[in-house]
Design a protein around this motif. Structure first.
Motif, PDB file in Angstrom:
ATOM      1  N   SER A 101       1.650  21.393   2.848  1.00  0.00           N
ATOM      2  CA  SER A 101       0.984  20.112   3.038  1.00  0.00           C
ATOM      3  C   SER A 101       1.956  19.156   3.712  1.00  0.00           C
ATOM      4  CB  SER A 101       0.499  19.568   1.688  1.00  0.00           C
ATOM      5  OG  SER A 101      -0.339  18.444   1.870  1.00  0.00           O
ATOM      6  N   SER A 102       1.615  17.886   3.694  1.00  0.00           N
ATOM      7  CA  SER A 102       2.471  16.856   4.284  1.00  0.00           C
ATOM      8  C   SER A 102       2.696  15.757   3.264  1.00  0.00           C
ATOM      9  CB  SER A 102       1.822  16.261   5.538  1.00  0.00           C
ATOM     10  OG  SER A 102       0.630  15.575   5.200  1.00  0.00           O
ATOM     11  N   ASP A 103       3.722  14.956   3.492  1.00  0.00           N
ATOM     12  CA  ASP A 103       3.973  13.860   2.557  1.00  0.00           C
ATOM     13  C   ASP A 103       2.827  12.860   2.568  1.00  0.00           C
ATOM     14  OD1 ASP A 103       4.616  12.971   5.111  1.00  0.00           O
ATOM     15  OD2 ASP A 103       6.611  12.252   4.584  1.00  0.00           O
ATOM     16  N   GLU A 104       2.233  12.616   3.757  1.00  0.00           N
ATOM     17  CA  GLU A 104       1.103  11.678   3.816  1.00  0.00           C
ATOM     18  C   GLU A 104      -0.076  12.173   2.996  1.00  0.00           C
ATOM     19  OE1 GLU A 104       2.562  12.973   6.498  1.00  0.00           O
ATOM     20  OE2 GLU A 104       3.152  11.396   7.916  1.00  0.00           O
ATOM     21  N   ALA A 105      -0.339  13.467   3.029  1.00  0.00           N
ATOM     22  CA  ALA A 105      -1.485  14.011   2.314  1.00  0.00           C
ATOM     23  C   ALA A 105      -1.272  14.018   0.807  1.00  0.00           C
ATOM     24  CB  ALA A 105      -1.780  15.429   2.807  1.00  0.00           C
ATOM     25  N   VAL A 106      -0.027  14.219   0.384  1.00  0.00           N
ATOM     26  CA  VAL A 106       0.261  14.332  -1.051  1.00  0.00           C
ATOM     27  C   VAL A 106       0.515  12.963  -1.685  1.00  0.00           C
ATOM     28  CG1 VAL A 106       1.804  15.374  -2.757  1.00  0.00           C
ATOM     29  CG2 VAL A 106       1.162  16.651  -0.719  1.00  0.00           C
ATOM     30  N   MET A 107       0.955  12.001  -0.894  1.00  0.00           N
ATOM     31  CA  MET A 107       1.274  10.682  -1.427  1.00  0.00           C
ATOM     32  C   MET A 107       0.102  10.103  -2.210  1.00  0.00           C
ATOM     33  SD  MET A 107       3.601   8.299  -1.643  1.00  0.00           S
ATOM     34  CE  MET A 107       4.745   8.203  -0.249  1.00  0.00           C
ATOM     35  N   GLY A 108       0.368   9.758  -3.480  1.00  0.00           N
ATOM     36  CA  GLY A 108      -0.654   9.155  -4.328  1.00  0.00           C
ATOM     37  C   GLY A 108      -1.590  10.137  -4.989  1.00  0.00           C
ATOM     38  N   THR A 109      -1.378  11.438  -4.800  1.00  0.00           N
ATOM     39  CA  THR A 109      -2.247  12.435  -5.417  1.00  0.00           C
ATOM     40  C   THR A 109      -2.079  12.415  -6.936  1.00  0.00           C
ATOM     41  OG1 THR A 109      -2.120  13.882  -3.490  1.00  0.00           O
ATOM     42  CG2 THR A 109      -2.764  14.908  -5.572  1.00  0.00           C
ATOM     43  N   PRO A 110      -3.173  12.422  -7.688  1.00  0.00           N
ATOM     44  CA  PRO A 110      -3.055  12.458  -9.153  1.00  0.00           C
ATOM     45  C   PRO A 110      -2.418  13.759  -9.627  1.00  0.00           C
ATOM     46  CG  PRO A 110      -5.280  11.835  -8.467  1.00  0.00           C
ATOM     47  CD  PRO A 110      -4.577  12.327  -7.243  1.00  0.00           C
ATOM     48  N   ALA A 111      -1.595  13.665 -10.646  1.00  0.00           N
ATOM     49  CA  ALA A 111      -1.007  14.870 -11.224  1.00  0.00           C
ATOM     50  C   ALA A 111      -2.076  15.792 -11.779  1.00  0.00           C
ATOM     51  CB  ALA A 111      -0.010  14.484 -12.309  1.00  0.00           C
ATOM     52  N   ALA A 112      -3.220  15.232 -12.161  1.00  0.00           N
ATOM     53  CA  ALA A 112      -4.322  16.054 -12.662  1.00  0.00           C
ATOM     54  C   ALA A 112      -4.841  16.997 -11.588  1.00  0.00           C
ATOM     55  CB  ALA A 112      -5.450  15.160 -13.162  1.00  0.00           C
ATOM     56  N   GLU A 113      -4.689  16.635 -10.311  1.00  0.00           N
ATOM     57  CA  GLU A 113      -5.140  17.485  -9.216  1.00  0.00           C
ATOM     58  C   GLU A 113      -4.036  18.406  -8.718  1.00  0.00           C
ATOM     59  OE1 GLU A 113      -6.798  15.137  -6.093  1.00  0.00           O
ATOM     60  OE2 GLU A 113      -8.205  14.083  -7.413  1.00  0.00           O
ATOM     61  N   ALA A 114      -2.787  17.993  -8.848  1.00  0.00           N
ATOM     62  CA  ALA A 114      -1.642  18.789  -8.402  1.00  0.00           C
ATOM     63  C   ALA A 114      -0.564  18.697  -9.478  1.00  0.00           C
ATOM     64  CB  ALA A 114      -1.111  18.281  -7.065  1.00  0.00           C
ATOM     65  N   PRO A 115      -0.572  19.607 -10.453  1.00  0.00           N
ATOM     66  CA  PRO A 115       0.420  19.527 -11.540  1.00  0.00           C
ATOM     67  C   PRO A 115       1.847  19.770 -11.087  1.00  0.00           C
ATOM     68  CG  PRO A 115      -0.855  21.550 -11.699  1.00  0.00           C
ATOM     69  CD  PRO A 115      -1.509  20.715 -10.640  1.00  0.00           C
ATOM     70  N   TRP A 116       2.010  20.289  -9.873  1.00  0.00           N
ATOM     71  CA  TRP A 116       3.348  20.436  -9.314  1.00  0.00           C
ATOM     72  C   TRP A 116       3.318  20.219  -7.802  1.00  0.00           C
ATOM     73  CZ3 TRP A 116       4.258  24.060  -5.515  1.00  0.00           C
ATOM     74  CH2 TRP A 116       3.389  25.155  -5.431  1.00  0.00           C
ATOM     75  N   VAL A 117       4.469  19.817  -7.267  1.00  0.00           N
ATOM     76  CA  VAL A 117       4.674  19.789  -5.824  1.00  0.00           C
ATOM     77  C   VAL A 117       6.028  20.424  -5.539  1.00  0.00           C
ATOM     78  CG1 VAL A 117       3.286  17.701  -5.479  1.00  0.00           C
ATOM     79  CG2 VAL A 117       5.755  17.511  -5.747  1.00  0.00           C
ATOM     80  N   GLU A 172       0.816  -1.201   0.000  1.00  0.00           N
ATOM     81  CA  GLU A 172       0.000   0.000   0.000  1.00  0.00           C
ATOM     82  C   GLU A 172       0.859   1.263   0.000  1.00  0.00           C
ATOM     83  OE1 GLU A 172      -2.856   0.086   3.101  1.00  0.00           O
ATOM     84  OE2 GLU A 172      -3.936  -1.704   2.419  1.00  0.00           O
ATOM     85  N   MET A 173       0.442   2.223  -0.820  1.00  0.00           N
ATOM     86  CA  MET A 173       1.011   3.566  -0.871  1.00  0.00           C
ATOM     87  C   MET A 173       2.530   3.558  -1.005  1.00  0.00           C
ATOM     88  SD  MET A 173      -1.752   5.164  -0.958  1.00  0.00           S
ATOM     89  CE  MET A 173      -1.271   6.867  -0.852  1.00  0.00           C
ATOM     90  N   ALA A 174       3.015   2.720  -1.902  1.00  0.00           N
ATOM     91  CA  ALA A 174       4.452   2.648  -2.196  1.00  0.00           C
ATOM     92  C   ALA A 174       4.648   2.592  -3.709  1.00  0.00           C
ATOM     93  CB  ALA A 174       5.090   1.441  -1.520  1.00  0.00           C
TER      94      ALA A 174
END
Length: 308
Positions: free
Chosen positions: A205-221, A178-180
């Motif tokens: 934000s935090s790494d837990e919150a961003v982990m697995g986020t679609p690029a369509a929702e966050a085009p950059w981090v 999971e989540m890896a």
């Protein structure tokens, strides 16, 4: 700002500006095949000369600055190190699974004042010696800007399946962990970036919150941290090119701040995808390397001001 380039043939290309070595693109074969021999960028530095990449950390010797990877590719490991074999077996040392990326030559090496571009041909070779994929890679350094204290690195990949059967791209998550979902272009930060601040277009934000986020929702981090040794912060921004939304498979973010600092543009986080024989896929990425502790507003403004 004028860019200077030094090429040690058969070994590395170093790019500098303002008297600071910004990066070294190392393409000589690594000595240890278990670490998945492939070109990488290290060191990576800000305009002030502060180091923002890690190399062979004791927790993952195969992490080397900024590098293209494929953690799960048709039961081969082009990431390096231990292979994840599923929930029942976990991670195992399986040397015969570890492949490599062979440097075949440069099609272009061009330095024009404030810009440097390399175009490289590579072959992805499975552990038994079979040639599985050909890659056309582009690495460009540009927009070196003393006023903002930042510079830009663009990385592109076009990969073609040269096997007689499909290539299957996955990740530890597609194999049951999971989540890896790490795979694709990966950055490893230096040790002092552990616990750094993660940014998104919406703010801190935090790494837990961003982990697995679609690029369509966050085009950059973004990732910002305070250095040891010097009284300074540095920030890196990782961005998808607009056309990545039409690529062969949707991308998701793999982000960790602890226990290690790392970001990957994962192209197969939750689901596998296949590349048919003779077919190709392409992605393009951007990394902004900056001095200072940037916030999301400053990061977004800088990215909007950089045309693709």
């Amino acid at each position: 700002m004028t860019i200077q380039v030094v090429h040690v043939h058969g070994e590395r290309i170093t790019v500098a500006a303002g008297g600071v070595e910004l990066l070294s693109y190392v393409y000589r074969p690594d000595p240890n095949p278990y670490e998945s021999r492939k070109p990488y960028i290290h060191p990576l530095r800000t305009l002030a000369g502060n180091l923002v990449s890690g190399y062979r950390p004791n927790d993952h010797r195969w992490h080397k600055g900024l590098q293209m990877t494929a953690s799960h590719l048709s039961e081969q490991n082009f990431w390096g190190g231990n292979s994840y074999l599923g929930p029942d077996q976990g991670y195992r040392r399986v040397p015969e699974r570890v492949g490599s990326m062979r440097h075949d030559g440069f099609d272009a090496l061009e330095a024009t004042g404030d810009r440097f571009e390399l175009v490289e041909d590579l072959t992805w070779v499975e552990n038994g010696g079979g040639e599985w994929a050909s890659e056309r890679r582009g690495v460009t350094v540009h927009s070196v800007d003393a006023a903002s204290g930042s510079w830009v690195l663009d990385w592109s990949i076009r990969l073609t399946n040269v096997r007689s059967e499909a290539l299957r791209f996955g990740s530890p998550t597609t194999a049951g962990r999971e989540m890896a979902g790490y795979t694709g272009l990966q950055w490893r930060g230096p040790r002092d970036f552990t616990g750094g601040q993660v940014l998104t277009p919406k703010g801190p934000s935090s790494d837990e919150a961003v982990m697995g986020t679609p690029a369509a929702e966050a085009p950059w981090v973004g990732f910002t941290a305070e250095h040891d040794d010097v009284d300074a912060h540095s920030t890196l921004l990782f961005a998808h090119a607009p056309e990545n939304s039409e690529a062969i498979h949707p991308s998701h973010w793999f982000v960790r701040s602890t226990p290690i600092p790392t970001v990957a543009f994962s192209w197969a986080f939750f689901e596998e995808f296949e590349l048919a024989p003779g077919e190709s896929f392409a992605y393009r990425y951007r990394v902004v390397v900056a001095d200072g502790a940037w916030d999301a507003e400053r990061a977004g403004a800088r990215l909007r001001g950089l045309p693709w």
